[in-house]
Write an enzyme that holds these catalytic residues in place. Structure first.
Site, PDB file in Angstrom:
ATOM      1  N   GLY A 188      69.680  93.105  65.074  1.00  0.00           N
ATOM      2  CA  GLY A 188      68.926  93.263  66.383  1.00  0.00           C
ATOM      3  C   GLY A 188      69.742  93.786  67.280  1.00  0.00           C
ATOM      4  O   GLY A 188      70.711  93.145  67.961  1.00  0.00           O
ATOM      5  N   GLY A 190      68.679  94.083  70.325  1.00  0.00           N
ATOM      6  CA  GLY A 190      68.077  94.034  71.804  1.00  0.00           C
ATOM      7  C   GLY A 190      68.651  93.568  72.863  1.00  0.00           C
ATOM      8  O   GLY A 190      70.207  93.566  72.593  1.00  0.00           O
ATOM      9  N   GLU A 211      69.913  97.658  63.484  1.00  0.00           N
ATOM     10  CA  GLU A 211      68.659  97.450  64.245  1.00  0.00           C
ATOM     11  C   GLU A 211      67.575  98.407  63.320  1.00  0.00           C
ATOM     12  O   GLU A 211      67.834  99.513  62.974  1.00  0.00           O
ATOM     13  CB  GLU A 211      68.828  98.389  65.691  1.00  0.00           C
ATOM     14  CG  GLU A 211      67.710  98.631  66.474  1.00  0.00           C
ATOM     15  CD  GLU A 211      66.723  97.333  66.424  1.00  0.00           C
ATOM     16  OE1 GLU A 211      67.128  96.462  67.181  1.00  0.00           O
ATOM     17  OE2 GLU A 211      65.510  97.468  66.218  1.00  0.00           O
ATOM     18  N   ALA A 276      69.775  88.167  65.561  1.00  0.00           N
ATOM     19  CA  ALA A 276      69.345  88.206  67.345  1.00  0.00           C
ATOM     20  C   ALA A 276      68.063  89.130  67.229  1.00  0.00           C
ATOM     21  O   ALA A 276      68.031  90.148  67.767  1.00  0.00           O
ATOM     22  CB  ALA A 276      70.506  88.743  68.103  1.00  0.00           C
ATOM     23  N   VAL A 277      67.091  88.611  66.599  1.00  0.00           N
ATOM     24  CA  VAL A 277      65.913  89.221  66.546  1.00  0.00           C
ATOM     25  C   VAL A 277      64.704  88.903  67.261  1.00  0.00           C
ATOM     26  O   VAL A 277      63.454  89.230  66.804  1.00  0.00           O
ATOM     27  CB  VAL A 277      65.613  89.273  64.964  1.00  0.00           C
ATOM     28  CG1 VAL A 277      66.426  90.056  64.038  1.00  0.00           C
ATOM     29  CG2 VAL A 277      65.289  87.917  64.378  1.00  0.00           C
ATOM     30  N   GLY A 278      65.097  88.392  68.259  1.00  0.00           N
ATOM     31  CA  GLY A 278      63.970  87.587  69.379  1.00  0.00           C
ATOM     32  C   GLY A 278      63.629  86.201  69.317  1.00  0.00           C
ATOM     33  O   GLY A 278      64.535  85.721  68.601  1.00  0.00           O
ATOM     34  N   ASP A 319      58.510  80.918  78.701  1.00  0.00           N
ATOM     35  CA  ASP A 319      58.481  81.559  77.504  1.00  0.00           C
ATOM     36  C   ASP A 319      57.426  81.185  76.761  1.00  0.00           C
ATOM     37  O   ASP A 319      57.015  81.749  75.878  1.00  0.00           O
ATOM     38  CB  ASP A 319      59.708  81.053  76.647  1.00  0.00           C
ATOM     39  CG  ASP A 319      61.137  81.921  77.493  1.00  0.00           C
ATOM     40  OD1 ASP A 319      60.926  82.641  78.344  1.00  0.00           O
ATOM     41  OD2 ASP A 319      62.201  81.981  76.858  1.00  0.00           O
ATOM     42  N   HIS A 451      77.749 102.628 104.107  1.00  0.00           N
ATOM     43  CA  HIS A 451      78.632 103.395 103.668  1.00  0.00           C
ATOM     44  C   HIS A 451      79.939 102.913 103.643  1.00  0.00           C
ATOM     45  O   HIS A 451      80.386 102.492 104.584  1.00  0.00           O
ATOM     46  CB  HIS A 451      78.548 104.763 104.083  1.00  0.00           C
ATOM     47  CG  HIS A 451      79.632 105.801 103.516  1.00  0.00           C
ATOM     48  ND1 HIS A 451      79.717 106.465 102.181  1.00  0.00           N
ATOM     49  CD2 HIS A 451      80.880 106.120 104.229  1.00  0.00           C
ATOM     50  CE1 HIS A 451      80.452 107.166 102.164  1.00  0.00           C
ATOM     51  NE2 HIS A 451      81.551 106.895 102.928  1.00  0.00           N
TER      52      HIS A 451
HETATM   53  P1  FAD Z   1      63.604  77.058  78.034  1.00  0.00           P
HETATM   54  O1  FAD Z   1      64.710  77.321  78.942  1.00  0.00           O
HETATM   55  O2  FAD Z   1      63.768  77.209  76.771  1.00  0.00           O
HETATM   56  O3  FAD Z   1      63.355  75.562  78.326  1.00  0.00           O
HETATM   57  C1  FAD Z   1      62.627  74.761  77.611  1.00  0.00           C
HETATM   58  C2  FAD Z   1      62.877  73.270  77.618  1.00  0.00           C
HETATM   59  O4  FAD Z   1      61.974  72.468  77.219  1.00  0.00           O
HETATM   60  C3  FAD Z   1      64.419  72.952  76.914  1.00  0.00           C
HETATM   61  O5  FAD Z   1      65.211  72.065  77.625  1.00  0.00           O
HETATM   62  C4  FAD Z   1      63.767  72.129  75.688  1.00  0.00           C
HETATM   63  O6  FAD Z   1      64.670  71.360  74.833  1.00  0.00           O
HETATM   64  C5  FAD Z   1      62.614  71.395  76.415  1.00  0.00           C
HETATM   65  N1  FAD Z   1      61.732  70.742  75.474  1.00  0.00           N
HETATM   66  C6  FAD Z   1      60.965  71.612  74.448  1.00  0.00           C
HETATM   67  N2  FAD Z   1      59.955  70.817  73.955  1.00  0.00           N
HETATM   68  C7  FAD Z   1      60.066  69.675  74.579  1.00  0.00           C
HETATM   69  C8  FAD Z   1      59.285  68.354  74.491  1.00  0.00           C
HETATM   70  N3  FAD Z   1      58.382  68.271  73.624  1.00  0.00           N
HETATM   71  N4  FAD Z   1      59.667  67.500  75.504  1.00  0.00           N
HETATM   72  C9  FAD Z   1      60.706  67.544  76.281  1.00  0.00           C
HETATM   73  N5  FAD Z   1      61.390  68.724  76.330  1.00  0.00           N
HETATM   74  C10 FAD Z   1      60.902  69.670  75.643  1.00  0.00           C
HETATM   75  N6  FAD Z   1      66.879  85.433  80.622  1.00  0.00           N
HETATM   76  C11 FAD Z   1      67.157  85.930  81.770  1.00  0.00           C
HETATM   77  O7  FAD Z   1      66.139  85.946  82.640  1.00  0.00           O
HETATM   78  N7  FAD Z   1      68.192  86.606  82.091  1.00  0.00           N
HETATM   79  C12 FAD Z   1      69.377  86.429  81.359  1.00  0.00           C
HETATM   80  O8  FAD Z   1      70.431  86.970  81.494  1.00  0.00           O
HETATM   81  C13 FAD Z   1      69.039  85.850  79.960  1.00  0.00           C
HETATM   82  N8  FAD Z   1      69.960  85.770  79.132  1.00  0.00           N
HETATM   83  C14 FAD Z   1      69.855  85.050  77.961  1.00  0.00           C
HETATM   84  C15 FAD Z   1      70.883  84.996  76.769  1.00  0.00           C
HETATM   85  C16 FAD Z   1      70.631  84.425  75.629  1.00  0.00           C
HETATM   86  C17 FAD Z   1      71.549  84.133  74.695  1.00  0.00           C
HETATM   87  C18 FAD Z   1      69.320  83.746  75.390  1.00  0.00           C
HETATM   88  C19 FAD Z   1      69.045  83.119  74.292  1.00  0.00           C
HETATM   89  C20 FAD Z   1      68.444  83.785  76.446  1.00  0.00           C
HETATM   90  C21 FAD Z   1      68.463  84.334  77.810  1.00  0.00           C
HETATM   91  N9  FAD Z   1      67.365  84.541  78.513  1.00  0.00           N
HETATM   92  C22 FAD Z   1      68.073  85.366  79.729  1.00  0.00           C
HETATM   93  C23 FAD Z   1      66.119  84.131  78.334  1.00  0.00           C
HETATM   94  C24 FAD Z   1      65.969  82.844  79.088  1.00  0.00           C
HETATM   95  O9  FAD Z   1      67.183  81.925  78.720  1.00  0.00           O
HETATM   96  C25 FAD Z   1      64.527  82.301  79.026  1.00  0.00           C
HETATM   97  O10 FAD Z   1      63.604  82.989  79.311  1.00  0.00           O
HETATM   98  C26 FAD Z   1      64.104  81.031  79.751  1.00  0.00           C
HETATM   99  O11 FAD Z   1      65.377  80.105  79.563  1.00  0.00           O
HETATM  100  C27 FAD Z   1      62.868  80.471  79.745  1.00  0.00           C
HETATM  101  O12 FAD Z   1      62.854  79.236  80.338  1.00  0.00           O
HETATM  102  P2  FAD Z   1      61.791  78.279  80.027  1.00  0.00           P
HETATM  103  O13 FAD Z   1      61.871  77.205  80.967  1.00  0.00           O
HETATM  104  O14 FAD Z   1      60.350  78.750  79.762  1.00  0.00           O
HETATM  105  O15 FAD Z   1      62.215  77.740  78.362  1.00  0.00           O
HETATM  106  P1  AMP Z   2      64.599  91.532  70.922  1.00  0.00           P
HETATM  107  O1  AMP Z   2      63.140  91.145  70.673  1.00  0.00           O
HETATM  108  O2  AMP Z   2      64.667  92.217  72.420  1.00  0.00           O
HETATM  109  O3  AMP Z   2      65.468  90.403  71.045  1.00  0.00           O
HETATM  110  O4  AMP Z   2      65.155  92.458  69.926  1.00  0.00           O
HETATM  111  C1  AMP Z   2      65.305  91.935  68.390  1.00  0.00           C
HETATM  112  C2  AMP Z   2      65.547  93.209  67.912  1.00  0.00           C
HETATM  113  O5  AMP Z   2      65.639  92.867  66.280  1.00  0.00           O
HETATM  114  C3  AMP Z   2      64.398  94.105  67.735  1.00  0.00           C
HETATM  115  O6  AMP Z   2      64.688  95.477  68.100  1.00  0.00           O
HETATM  116  C4  AMP Z   2      63.863  94.354  66.336  1.00  0.00           C
HETATM  117  O7  AMP Z   2      63.498  95.818  65.860  1.00  0.00           O
HETATM  118  C5  AMP Z   2      65.253  93.809  65.407  1.00  0.00           C
HETATM  119  N1  AMP Z   2      64.950  93.482  64.233  1.00  0.00           N
HETATM  120  C6  AMP Z   2      64.171  92.535  63.629  1.00  0.00           C
HETATM  121  N2  AMP Z   2      63.989  92.319  62.447  1.00  0.00           N
HETATM  122  C7  AMP Z   2      65.016  93.160  62.015  1.00  0.00           C
HETATM  123  C8  AMP Z   2      65.789  93.226  60.701  1.00  0.00           C
HETATM  124  N3  AMP Z   2      65.304  92.736  59.499  1.00  0.00           N
HETATM  125  N4  AMP Z   2      66.634  94.179  60.543  1.00  0.00           N
HETATM  126  C9  AMP Z   2      67.308  94.909  61.604  1.00  0.00           C
HETATM  127  N5  AMP Z   2      66.701  94.751  62.943  1.00  0.00           N
HETATM  128  C10 AMP Z   2      65.739  93.754  62.993  1.00  0.00           C
END
Ligand code: FAD
Ligand code: AMP
Length: 481
Positions: A188, A190, A211, A276-278, A319, A451
């Protein structure tokens, strides 16, 4: 005993904790339950973002970038540093400390705003009730007028490449590696894939990204994406497009990955493989069925424009409801929901959600790309300006990249701004502000920029839309006076 609250928020990430804080500020008696457990066994608020996402990834991107610069960029400034050594243990300790400081901040904010924060699992029981179970088994039931689902998301697993937390890891595991792998594969290309790839490649891993799609960052203006790919390739990242992974098998010493490219099957071995496919919504054991909360076919909680689910008194943000899976989008939704529940007319402007890829150079955008604007039926005019024409960028020795503005040819309204270059993660907010106020490119042209600053490139790009750029070549002919 069942204590009654005005609002109970399930999940303490960027969706949940701002909902709770804003609700409490508005006078609601608020409870936030969060189940996050770190790999060291500690519990902390902040969800994926603070504990295993945005913040730790940016901590490592910063450290690895400094390591890279000390080796490759200091000399040009006349600075000799001798042998540059990597202390990965210390780098990882700092990453953990940064996350803990941020999540500790949420705990303090809860105290300051009189939010009751509990670590444990929350479950919808229906009828305005939430079941709570602490990690050491204590159970309680709470009631509330409003219940908010902010349970976030988790990494998508591929059956063909099952995560074993050793050879095959997800993004969380990739943040916590204790050694730099000699060879690293990533499925991935992404945002998460290229950010993690940048970290480990800068620290010395020979990194290959597979990818399935034919091109890079399809949601980004292709002039910008093309430059991004060129720079990442120059840095040593090997990104293979149209490379669909068919399966990955973890052995004792390495991972064997089979993929298909141009109709041919290829095999490649890595020390570690990051999947890292989403991300997908997380609603496991939440009790959506019991409470009558409907999910869509992909598992996201269905909501209306006011974040209301199909169940009376239950709302959802972040999310778990889909859309851009970004922390700032989740934060905005949480704040807006709390205000709406208080009777205010708040709303989120989804047309201006900024996105950033924190590679070097950074890539950032808000609004439509040229391709998207044309597909949406706009007659467009565009202007772009390179950082090579920016004095501050030259002083920083950071001249790669450009800013491109996409405007409606009839109204001059800015439709989108896409950029690549130094600190564009910061510069994109100027574009968001402009679009939030419905700015035309002329408005930006008439706005004085200090500037020498990187922001002058934004000004120049706006001037270039009408062929008036002073410090860079104009692709368009100057508009008649
Ligand atoms: P989450 O952050 O997932 O929080 C949900 C919380 O709910 C968690 O603590 C979980 O344990 C808790 N929970 C789940 N079910 C229950 C339950 N039943 N009872 C109690 N608690 C529960 N976004 C950006 O904007 N900028 C970035 O640079 C960025 N970098 C990222 C890098 C990585 C490697 C990853 C994985 C994600 C990144 N993101 C980034 C995305 C970002 O982390 C998410 O969009 C964001 O955390 C979403 O917030 P959320 O509160 O919806 O969910
Ligand atoms: P994102 O959703 O932005 O985190 O990106 C995930 C990426 O993973 C996307 O661009 C997908 O096309 C890619 N992806 C998903 N499944 C596969 C796979 N089996 N092989 C290669 N790439 C993949």
């Amino acid at each position: 005993m069942s204590e009654n609250y005005d609002i109970i928020v399930i999940g303490g990430g960027p969706g949940g904790y701002p909902t709770a804080i804003r609700a409490a500020q508005l006078g609601m008696k608020t409870l936030c339950i969060d189940s996050w457990i770190n790999t060291d066994g500690t519990q902390s608020f902040g969800g994926t973002c603070l504990n295993a996402g945005c913040i730790p990834s940016k901590a490592l991107l910063e450290s690895s970038e400094l390591y890279h610069r000390a080796q490759h960029e200091f000399a040009v400034h006349g600075i000799g540093v001798g042998e540059v050594k990597l202390d990965l243990k210390k780098m990882q300790e700092r990453r953990t400390a940064v996350s803990k400081a941020n999540s500790g901040g949420v705990k303090m904010l809860f105290q300051g705003n009189k939010v009751t924060g509990l670590f444990g699992f929350g479950k919808l029981l229906g009828g305005g009730k939430v079941g709570y179970k602490s990690h050491d088994g204590k159970e309680e039931t709470f009631t509330a007028k409003h219940i908010v689902i902010a349970t976030g998301s988790e990494p998508v697993n591929l059956k063909i490449a099952p995560v074993d937390k050793d050879r095959i890891i997800d993004s969380w595991g990739a943040l916590e590696l204790a050694e730099v792998p000699e060879t690293l594969g990533i499925i991935g290309a992404g945002v998460i894939g290229v950010e993690l790839g940048s970290v480990w490649s800068r620290l010395g891993a020979k990194t290959t990204i597979l990818e399935a799609l034919p091109g890079f960052l399809p949601m980004v203006d292709q002039a910008i994406a093309k430059e991004g790919l060129k720079q990442l390739t120059k840095q040593g990242l090997d990104i293979k497009f149209g490379a669909k992974v068919l399966n990955a098998k973890a052995g004792k010493k390495d991972v064997t990955v089979e993929y298909e490219q141009d109709g041919k099957k290829e095999t490649i071995k890595f020390d570690k493989l990051i999947v890292a496919v989403g991300r997908r919504p997380f609603t496991k054991d939440l009790g959506c069925d019991v409470a009558g909360v409907q999910l869509d076919e992909r598992g996201f909680v269905k909501t209306d424009a006011h974040y209301k689910t199909s169940a009376e008194g239950i709302y959802a943000v972040g999310d778990v409801i889909g859309g851009a899976m970004l922390a700032h989008k989740a934060i905005e939704e949480g704040v807006v929901l709390a205000e709406q529940l208080h009777g205010e007319k708040s709303e989120v402007n989804y047309r201006t959600v900024p996105s950033v890829v924190y590679t070097n150079p950074e890539i950032a955008w808000a609004g439509m790309s040229e391709e998207q604007a044309k597909a949406a039926g706009h007659e467009v005019k565009t202007g772009s300006s390179p950082f090579a024409a920016n004095g501050r960028a030259r002083a920083m020795e950071s001249i790669v990249g450009m800013i491109k503005i996409i405007s409606d040819a009839k109204t001059d309204r800015v439709l989108g701004v896409h950029m690549i270059g130094p600190y564009v993660s910061e510069l994109v907010t100027e574009a968001v502000t402009a679009m939030e106020y419905g700015a035309t490119t002329e408005d930006i042209q008439l706005t004085m920029h200090a500037h020498p600053t990187l922001s002058e490139t934004f000004h120049e790009a706006a001037l270039a839309v009408d062929g008036h750029a002073i410090h860079s070549a104009n692709k368009r002919k100057p508009a008649a006076a």
